[in-house]
Design a protein around this motif. Sequence first.
Motif, PDB file in Angstrom:
ATOM      1  N   ASN A  11       0.740  -1.285   0.113  1.00 61.41           N
ATOM      2  CA  ASN A  11      -0.030   0.004   0.084  1.00 61.41           C
ATOM      3  C   ASN A  11       0.982   1.089  -0.081  1.00 61.41           C
ATOM      4  N   ARG A  12       2.081   1.190   0.955  1.00 63.18           N
ATOM      5  CA  ARG A  12       2.602   2.539   0.724  1.00 63.18           C
ATOM      6  C   ARG A  12       3.499   2.611  -0.451  1.00 63.18           C
ATOM      7  N   PHE A  13       3.841   1.420  -1.185  1.00 60.89           N
ATOM      8  CA  PHE A  13       4.481   1.799  -2.433  1.00 60.89           C
ATOM      9  C   PHE A  13       3.167   2.460  -3.575  1.00 60.89           C
ATOM     10  N   LEU A  14       2.196   1.846  -3.497  1.00 60.15           N
ATOM     11  CA  LEU A  14       1.101   2.291  -4.682  1.00 60.15           C
ATOM     12  C   LEU A  14       0.837   3.689  -4.290  1.00 60.15           C
ATOM     13  N   MET A  15       0.807   4.176  -3.058  1.00 62.65           N
ATOM     14  CA  MET A  15       0.572   5.469  -2.697  1.00 62.65           C
ATOM     15  C   MET A  15       1.457   6.575  -3.207  1.00 62.65           C
ATOM     16  N   ARG A  35      -6.196   7.819 -12.492  1.00 64.60           N
ATOM     17  CA  ARG A  35      -7.544   7.367 -12.457  1.00 64.60           C
ATOM     18  C   ARG A  35      -8.115   7.007 -11.014  1.00 64.60           C
ATOM     19  N   CYS A  36      -7.496   7.242 -10.009  1.00 67.50           N
ATOM     20  CA  CYS A  36      -7.790   6.836  -8.724  1.00 67.50           C
ATOM     21  C   CYS A  36      -8.439   5.265  -8.570  1.00 67.50           C
ATOM     22  N   THR A  37      -7.341   4.595  -9.108  1.00 64.98           N
ATOM     23  CA  THR A  37      -7.819   3.277  -9.097  1.00 64.98           C
ATOM     24  C   THR A  37      -7.495   2.603  -8.027  1.00 64.98           C
ATOM     25  N   PHE A  38      -8.314   1.620  -7.276  1.00 65.42           N
ATOM     26  CA  PHE A  38      -7.720   1.150  -6.072  1.00 65.42           C
ATOM     27  C   PHE A  38      -7.939  -0.423  -6.263  1.00 65.42           C
ATOM     28  N   VAL A  39      -7.354  -1.176  -5.183  1.00 64.08           N
ATOM     29  CA  VAL A  39      -7.186  -2.795  -5.346  1.00 64.08           C
ATOM     30  C   VAL A  39      -7.830  -3.063  -4.014  1.00 64.08           C
ATOM     31  N   THR A  40      -8.478  -4.231  -3.988  1.00 65.33           N
ATOM     32  CA  THR A  40      -8.872  -5.186  -2.935  1.00 65.33           C
ATOM     33  C   THR A  40      -8.110  -6.292  -2.745  1.00 65.33           C
ATOM     34  N   ASN A  59      -6.486  -9.090   5.242  1.00 65.46           N
ATOM     35  CA  ASN A  59      -7.703  -8.733   4.144  1.00 65.46           C
ATOM     36  C   ASN A  59      -7.537  -7.092   3.859  1.00 65.46           C
ATOM     37  N   ALA A  60      -7.429  -6.643   2.671  1.00 64.61           N
ATOM     38  CA  ALA A  60      -7.257  -5.255   2.361  1.00 64.61           C
ATOM     39  C   ALA A  60      -8.607  -5.007   1.472  1.00 64.61           C
ATOM     40  N   GLY A  61      -9.665  -4.879   2.329  1.00 65.05           N
ATOM     41  CA  GLY A  61     -11.161  -4.623   1.661  1.00 65.05           C
ATOM     42  C   GLY A  61     -11.597  -5.564   0.605  1.00 65.05           C
ATOM     43  N   VAL A  80      -5.792   3.458  -1.340  1.00 71.20           N
ATOM     44  CA  VAL A  80      -6.674   4.520  -1.272  1.00 71.20           C
ATOM     45  C   VAL A  80      -6.346   5.830   0.008  1.00 71.20           C
ATOM     46  N   ALA A  81      -5.459   5.173   0.966  1.00 70.08           N
ATOM     47  CA  ALA A  81      -5.079   6.065   1.915  1.00 70.08           C
ATOM     48  C   ALA A  81      -3.700   5.551   2.464  1.00 70.08           C
ATOM     49  N   GLU A  82      -2.879   6.636   2.857  1.00 68.48           N
ATOM     50  CA  GLU A  82      -1.461   6.439   3.452  1.00 68.48           C
ATOM     51  C   GLU A  82      -1.565   5.753   4.833  1.00 68.48           C
ATOM     52  N   ASN A  83      -0.628   5.284   5.377  1.00 65.84           N
ATOM     53  CA  ASN A  83      -0.319   4.892   6.555  1.00 65.84           C
ATOM     54  C   ASN A  83      -1.270   4.044   7.104  1.00 65.84           C
ATOM     55  N   VAL A  84      -1.860   3.188   6.236  1.00 66.90           N
ATOM     56  CA  VAL A  84      -3.068   2.313   6.801  1.00 66.90           C
ATOM     57  C   VAL A  84      -2.246   1.060   7.326  1.00 66.90           C
TER      58      VAL A  84
END
Length: 812
Positions: A496-500, A506-511, A528-530, A556-560
């Motif tokens: 997640n840190r790398f993707l952010m 395109r505001c693409t996110f990944v579950t 589980n990430a969503g 989606v958000a940093e530092n999750v």
Amino acid sequence: MNSLHTKMLKGLGIPIILFVVALLTINFLYIDHQLKELSYSYIGSIVHEANSKLVVQVKEIEELTRVLAAYLRRNRYVDESRIQRLIDNLLDSDEQYDILIVRKPLVIEGRIQGNNQSQLRQRRFNDSDVSKHQHYYKLAQQHATWSHFRYEEDGWKTSYIVPFETAAGHADGIIIIDVSLYALVKKLSTIHLSDNAEILFSVRQDGGEIKTLLLDSKVADKTEILTLNLKTPNTVKVSTVDVPNTAAIQHSFADMITTLKLSADTIRINDRLDGDEQTFIAQLPSEFSPIVQLIALLPKEEVFMYIRRAKILETISVLIAFGGLVLLIFLISRSISRPIAALSERVEVLAAGNLNISFPKTDSCAELNSLSKNLNRTVRQLKNYFSDLKRVTAQNEKINSEINISRDVQLSLLPQHREQNKIDNIDIHACTLPAKEVGGDFYYFFKIDQDNSALVIGDVSGKGMPAAIMMAVCLSLFKAQSANTPQPDVCLQKINRFLMQEDNDRCTFVTLFYALINTRSGELIYANAGHNPPLVAKKDGRIEFLDEEHGMALAVAENVRYKAYKKQLDYGDMLLLYTDGITEAYNMKAEEFGEQRLGECIARHQQTTDAQSAKHCVQNIIARVTQFSRGCVQFDDMTVLCAVRPKADNTPQHTATESAFSKLKIDIDELHKLLSQYQTTIRYELQEINKVVNLIESFCSDYRINDEIATDLCVVLDEFVSNVIRHSQSDGRAEFIKVRLAKKANNMLAVIEYPGQAFDPMQLPAPDIHKDGHARRVGGLGVYIARQLADNIRYGHADGCNILMIEKKLAN
């Protein structure tokens, strides 16, 4: 069959001839009626034109007066300079008017004119103004009005009177603008009239007399033609001025009283015979005052002469046109029919499929020439169309080929297409069905070490090529991070840190769901990430969803921070991972497949003879969803991954690692549970030791271990791992060293697992610490220090696997 030429003659010629004959007949039958109507319209238009010119000036005066009244009503204290500036801005006419503004105790009077030529003066209200003020205010009766005409030294005049009130509704003052008759009717001289035609202007005085004035440049504007006393209507005073049609004017005065009652838009026309003289008399009440009337006098013979001449010319023109029309119809039909026949022949050739044909230019008819051009353009467009069709077809084939290659490349990234679907004693099978040629769903499974395997499934938002690219990025990140950081929660945080850090316009996110399964003990550690909650099908038929609280989707958000959970997979249990394309598939009734139907499908599969086959389970789910959504378009990617832990009679024998642990007489099951969360794998390179340091820092941070113990552990592991890298000999079965950490009671455990021949770092010769540095043999000091820092160190070797276990007591 009749030719086109003959048909055109019959179809066009006969109706046109009949129409012309009927038109001439109607023209001669109604010529007299038309003459009279045109005469009335002509003289009426003259009166209306004169009235329009008159009204334009009157409206300007009325509008100016109303604006002044409104201004005075709002402003109590004004002077002549302000009034003059306002008038200069509003008045466009070059005519001069006298103005009087009475507001006690002041009076503003003077002469106003357009082009900033107004001159006003202000004085005190005196006794001589009282009677005049009362007279006009009584005449207006609190409303704007025009006064009767009066004769003064400089001509006939009338006044426009506008009273104004205070804000409380009390009488405040009055505005009076004197307008000369000459100023009103001066522009009427521009109306075009014959020599024997005249426009008269009738005004009514206070004394009950009606005076008719001649509006002619030959006669002074003061001239009175006729004077009629309303008390004695039969008495008409005729002036001595020699004016044409005086007798006709005198006859019209008999109807003067009736005419004055007409509305402003009504024209009264008298058609009288006065001896040998026939004259039209048109009377129209003025629009601005019922006491003013316009009269137009026109001789009949003069009006009829021009109209009769026009009718004769019209008849002759129609007859000439009729003869020419017959000849023209013949020539046109002939000129049109020949080119059409030629075009028809060429169109038949074109219809047969011959595109190598052209249509000649036709100068005889613009429409046929345009038709030829359009046909030639059509032929060119058809040629271009077939050329473009071939080119587009080739491009589409190339694009489809590239898309198919992209699909094959994407599918080749998934393990099902390049590896056996079985890891040790875990049976794994997966299937993905993109909604388009390529999709955003992905899965992966691989063996991390001898005891642990990773399973992952993800879903990228969106579909098509953008989702496929994001899928490849996420899969690459997972492969890179999971190898170094197998802990599911930590691995997801790093991804997640790398993707952010990347651009995500395109505001693409990944579950994503990541599970680490111990192939020997069956312990499942997952995060589980969503993503959709996976389910576990127990061997006794129970269905359990792993629906614990999950973290936010990736990117989606940093530092999750993500939380890891544990689950035990017993022999015969099944783990099912899936994407939302399975549960959100719709049927023709707009019903979702849903988690309930998915659970029922798994429950039925568990009752079949193929319950232990992951492949059959995936095939059953895909078939059930496809049947459920039959007739509906697949709108999302569908992916299923199934992992089955076969029953106990199929379990393999102990691995080399387990054999090595058994040499140390350690409870293997308990140790596996303790060491499964904090672990890393490094290559036989000294720079890889940084991963071990990072693992120690993460472990000590989570368990709040003080910096002194953390430093001691770093020194111990750094020494032993570096000795393993330098001195051990790998037998080629593996190319990595595994380091695992755990906390048991008040002790900290560290296990170093490395392949190859037996190599115990503690067997290195101990240094003589009593000698100085120059006399002491090189080597062994680091191991000596590490043994002093550790509380207990044990070593074991079996089947080519080395195990070094280090214990360190924690402070109370």
